[in-house]
Design an enzyme around this catalytic site. Sequence first.
Site, PDB file in Angstrom:
ATOM      1  N   CYS A   1      13.414  10.219   7.953  1.00  0.00           N
ATOM      2  CA  CYS A   1      12.665   9.770  10.007  1.00  0.00           C
ATOM      3  C   CYS A   1      14.169  10.403  11.307  1.00  0.00           C
ATOM      4  CB  CYS A   1      11.952   8.603   9.317  1.00  0.00           C
ATOM      5  SG  CYS A   1      13.332   7.270   9.412  1.00  0.00           S
TER       6      CYS A   1
ATOM      7  N   GLY B   1       0.534   3.362  13.316  1.00  0.00           N
ATOM      8  CA  GLY B   1       1.167   2.760  13.489  1.00  0.00           C
ATOM      9  C   GLY B   1       0.447   1.917  14.686  1.00  0.00           C
TER      10      GLY B   1
ATOM     11  N   GLY C   1       5.661   4.595   9.078  1.00  0.00           N
ATOM     12  CA  GLY C   1       5.029   5.982   9.159  1.00  0.00           C
ATOM     13  C   GLY C   1       4.458   6.367  10.273  1.00  0.00           C
ATOM     14  N   SER C   2       3.770   7.299  10.500  1.00  0.00           N
ATOM     15  CA  SER C   2       3.643   7.885  11.857  1.00  0.00           C
ATOM     16  C   SER C   2       3.350   7.250  12.801  1.00  0.00           C
ATOM     17  CB  SER C   2       2.991   8.806  11.197  1.00  0.00           C
ATOM     18  OG  SER C   2       1.161   8.448  11.228  1.00  0.00           O
TER      19      SER C   2
ATOM     20  N   GLU D   1       7.426  15.427  16.643  1.00  0.00           N
ATOM     21  CA  GLU D   1       8.154  15.533  15.128  1.00  0.00           C
ATOM     22  C   GLU D   1       7.854  16.233  13.923  1.00  0.00           C
ATOM     23  OE1 GLU D   1       7.609  11.765  12.726  1.00  0.00           O
ATOM     24  OE2 GLU D   1       9.371  12.150  12.386  1.00  0.00           O
TER      25      GLU D   1
ATOM     26  N   GLU E   1       7.619   1.181  11.700  1.00  0.00           N
ATOM     27  CA  GLU E   1       9.165   1.756  12.112  1.00  0.00           C
ATOM     28  C   GLU E   1       8.577   3.104  12.409  1.00  0.00           C
ATOM     29  OE1 GLU E   1      12.083   1.525  12.414  1.00  0.00           O
ATOM     30  OE2 GLU E   1      12.171  -1.452  11.576  1.00  0.00           O
TER      31      GLU E   1
ATOM     32  N   LYS F   1       1.041  -0.757   0.234  1.00  0.00           N
ATOM     33  CA  LYS F   1      -0.581  -0.173   0.598  1.00  0.00           C
ATOM     34  C   LYS F   1       1.040   0.750  -0.288  1.00  0.00           C
ATOM     35  CE  LYS F   1      -1.708   3.127   1.968  1.00  0.00           C
ATOM     36  NZ  LYS F   1      -1.715   4.599   1.033  1.00  0.00           N
TER      37      LYS F   1
HETATM   38  P1  NAD Z   1       1.477   8.312   7.645  1.00  0.00           P
HETATM   39  O1  NAD Z   1       1.513   7.233   8.936  1.00  0.00           O
HETATM   40  O2  NAD Z   1       0.853   9.062   7.282  1.00  0.00           O
HETATM   41  O3  NAD Z   1       1.475   7.612   6.466  1.00  0.00           O
HETATM   42  C1  NAD Z   1       2.169   6.463   6.398  1.00  0.00           C
HETATM   43  C2  NAD Z   1       1.834   5.144   5.124  1.00  0.00           C
HETATM   44  O4  NAD Z   1       1.009   5.004   6.735  1.00  0.00           O
HETATM   45  C3  NAD Z   1       0.714   5.709   3.725  1.00  0.00           C
HETATM   46  O5  NAD Z   1       0.303   4.780   2.990  1.00  0.00           O
HETATM   47  C4  NAD Z   1      -0.401   6.237   4.593  1.00  0.00           C
HETATM   48  O6  NAD Z   1      -1.302   6.198   3.573  1.00  0.00           O
HETATM   49  C5  NAD Z   1      -0.934   4.691   5.306  1.00  0.00           C
HETATM   50  N1  NAD Z   1      -1.890   5.169   6.210  1.00  0.00           N
HETATM   51  C6  NAD Z   1      -3.112   6.303   6.745  1.00  0.00           C
HETATM   52  N2  NAD Z   1      -3.572   6.204   7.424  1.00  0.00           N
HETATM   53  C7  NAD Z   1      -3.598   4.533   7.712  1.00  0.00           C
HETATM   54  C8  NAD Z   1      -4.590   3.838   8.313  1.00  0.00           C
HETATM   55  N3  NAD Z   1      -5.574   4.977   9.357  1.00  0.00           N
HETATM   56  N4  NAD Z   1      -4.327   2.225   8.109  1.00  0.00           N
HETATM   57  C9  NAD Z   1      -3.647   2.644   7.455  1.00  0.00           C
HETATM   58  N5  NAD Z   1      -2.294   2.987   6.727  1.00  0.00           N
HETATM   59  C10 NAD Z   1      -2.484   3.835   6.713  1.00  0.00           C
HETATM   60  O7  NAD Z   1       3.224   8.999   7.468  1.00  0.00           O
HETATM   61  P2  NAD Z   1       3.678  10.141   6.423  1.00  0.00           P
HETATM   62  O8  NAD Z   1       3.088  11.470   6.565  1.00  0.00           O
HETATM   63  O9  NAD Z   1       3.123  10.031   5.714  1.00  0.00           O
HETATM   64  O10 NAD Z   1       5.226  10.260   7.226  1.00  0.00           O
HETATM   65  C11 NAD Z   1       5.711  10.522   7.751  1.00  0.00           C
HETATM   66  C12 NAD Z   1       6.091   9.525   8.851  1.00  0.00           C
HETATM   67  O11 NAD Z   1       6.623   8.168   8.966  1.00  0.00           O
HETATM   68  C13 NAD Z   1       6.818  10.672  10.231  1.00  0.00           C
HETATM   69  O12 NAD Z   1       6.097   9.836  11.195  1.00  0.00           O
HETATM   70  C14 NAD Z   1       8.418  10.174  10.579  1.00  0.00           C
HETATM   71  O13 NAD Z   1       8.994   9.836  10.817  1.00  0.00           O
HETATM   72  C15 NAD Z   1       7.777   8.402   9.375  1.00  0.00           C
HETATM   73  N6  NAD Z   1       8.831   7.505   9.486  1.00  0.00           N
HETATM   74  C16 NAD Z   1       9.868   6.694   9.896  1.00  0.00           C
HETATM   75  C17 NAD Z   1      11.015   6.097   9.308  1.00  0.00           C
HETATM   76  C18 NAD Z   1      11.276   5.083   9.497  1.00  0.00           C
HETATM   77  O14 NAD Z   1      12.088   4.386   9.477  1.00  0.00           O
HETATM   78  N7  NAD Z   1      11.433   5.594  11.757  1.00  0.00           N
HETATM   79  C19 NAD Z   1      11.020   6.383   7.735  1.00  0.00           C
HETATM   80  C20 NAD Z   1      10.355   7.638   7.638  1.00  0.00           C
HETATM   81  C21 NAD Z   1       8.871   8.043   7.895  1.00  0.00           C
END
Ligand code: NAD
Length: 495
Positions: A300, A247, A242-243, A399, A265, A189
Amino acid sequence: MISQNAIETLRKTEIGAQGLFIDGVQVEATSGASLPVTSPIDGRPFASIADGNAADIDRAVKSARKAFEKGSWSRATPAFRKKVLTKFAELVEKHADELAVLGVRDNGTEIGMAYKAEPLSAAGTIRYYAEAIDKVYGEIAPTAENVLGLIHKEPLGVVGVIVPWNFPLMIGAWKIAPALAAGNCVVVKPPEIASLALLRLAELASEAGLPAGVLNVVTGRGAVTGEALGLHMDVDAIAFTGSGPVGRRLLEYSARSNLKRVFLELGGKSPNIVFADAPDLKQAAVVSANGIFRNSGQVCVAGSRLLVQSAVYDRFMDELLQATMRLKVGDPLDLANDVGAVSSAEQLDKNLGFVARATEEGARLVTGGQRMLTETGGSYMAPTIFENVTQDMQLAREEVFGPVLGVMRFETEEEAVRLANSTVYGLASAVWTANLSTAHRMVRAINAGVVHVNTYGGADITVPLGGVKQSGFGRDKSLHALEKYLELKAAWIAL
Ligand code: NAD
């Protein structure tokens, strides 16, 4: 490295309407709906993606399960999987220019960074796990003579991969490659604002000989497709980057559905600590500026909290300001620029909200804080530094995921450790010192997945990446990541 000529040709390529990638072919979304893809470079739409829904996720999971049961990948010889994945890595490298420019049009990362971090890094990751496939052994347990205890390593089944928009290919490959190498089938996804490169990646996998259904990509909104994947009863694991809030949702989805395992992550608020005896303050300042401002801070592991020892505070801040002012912000497809666009207009607004709150709370703006290049129609932000930041301020705790740095002073090593660990996160960190003992003590004392010493970032595929505390659990990269996608099965044989 990619040339400016190649970039100029590719930047004009028509992309058009993209479908979902299910069972080895592009298909329309069940609903027929699509989402426009807007480039942060100029704010203009340049393509569209299919707006998938729960029915599409179900189609993709069924295709993945069918492929898994059939065994043409999951039970294929390691030599076959290695051959296909090696070819896949070669194709990604061959199409590196195309993939890099496509990704930059989608998410605005400066091309110099994107080229290395996206296609080249993804190809390297795929090759690394391709080479690892035939080096993972089961075990024979130390039993009594009249029995034989065997420990088999088997693929999990269907793995869901959910990726953020900052480095979709690199982060996607960190999960897709070990999952495939282990024999799993995968449903990806992608992030809704940066899906294009992952769709192309799946086509290249198919061209390399990956059987139909082994790798599927379902685009669409996170709250719809991501949720459907998280709740699906036939998905065995979700690998997520992601965020934090999303998570947490994935853990709930798992609890409400089939108890699928979830690897998270998440974000960070990583401390970058400069001691007075840092070997080269100028170099530390340049690397620190890059460590927070490249990719507009959308990294991140970005060193977003800078802690500087009082004795060198003024000197270091001078160097940091100079290094920051030298960073050229602009069109991410111009090789001359160091920092590209913020990934979307919404993210830019969010960043500016953090700037306003930091000012209200009494931090001092040293530089930046504003939009740039508004005449382009794109989303650009000046690298921003605040000093006099205190632990209770939003800027020290949350963040931003943007080019905003908060600076604090410290006097002693104990104070540095206390400030560094005063966060709910624990992803990355760095220490600058010429004293080996200080460096080793700090490596032990800092609660984070990685501690850099006299550098920031730059780890390769051989070391694991992931967090502690609310930065998540589970590791990407290295052979440890391969183990996540393998299940242990015991055989107890009476002889
Ligand atoms: P996000 O959590 O908004 O989205 C991440 C993914 O989750 C996207 O594909 C999104 O479509 C999906 N998503 C959104 N809502 C969802 C739901 N209800 N159920 C399942 N999936 C859903 O994050 P973002 O804005 O795309 O990325 C930024 C975040 O990612 C920051 O917090 C950053 O620190 C983190 N990040 C972490 C790492 C790491 O390795 N630790 C690396 C890169 C980014």
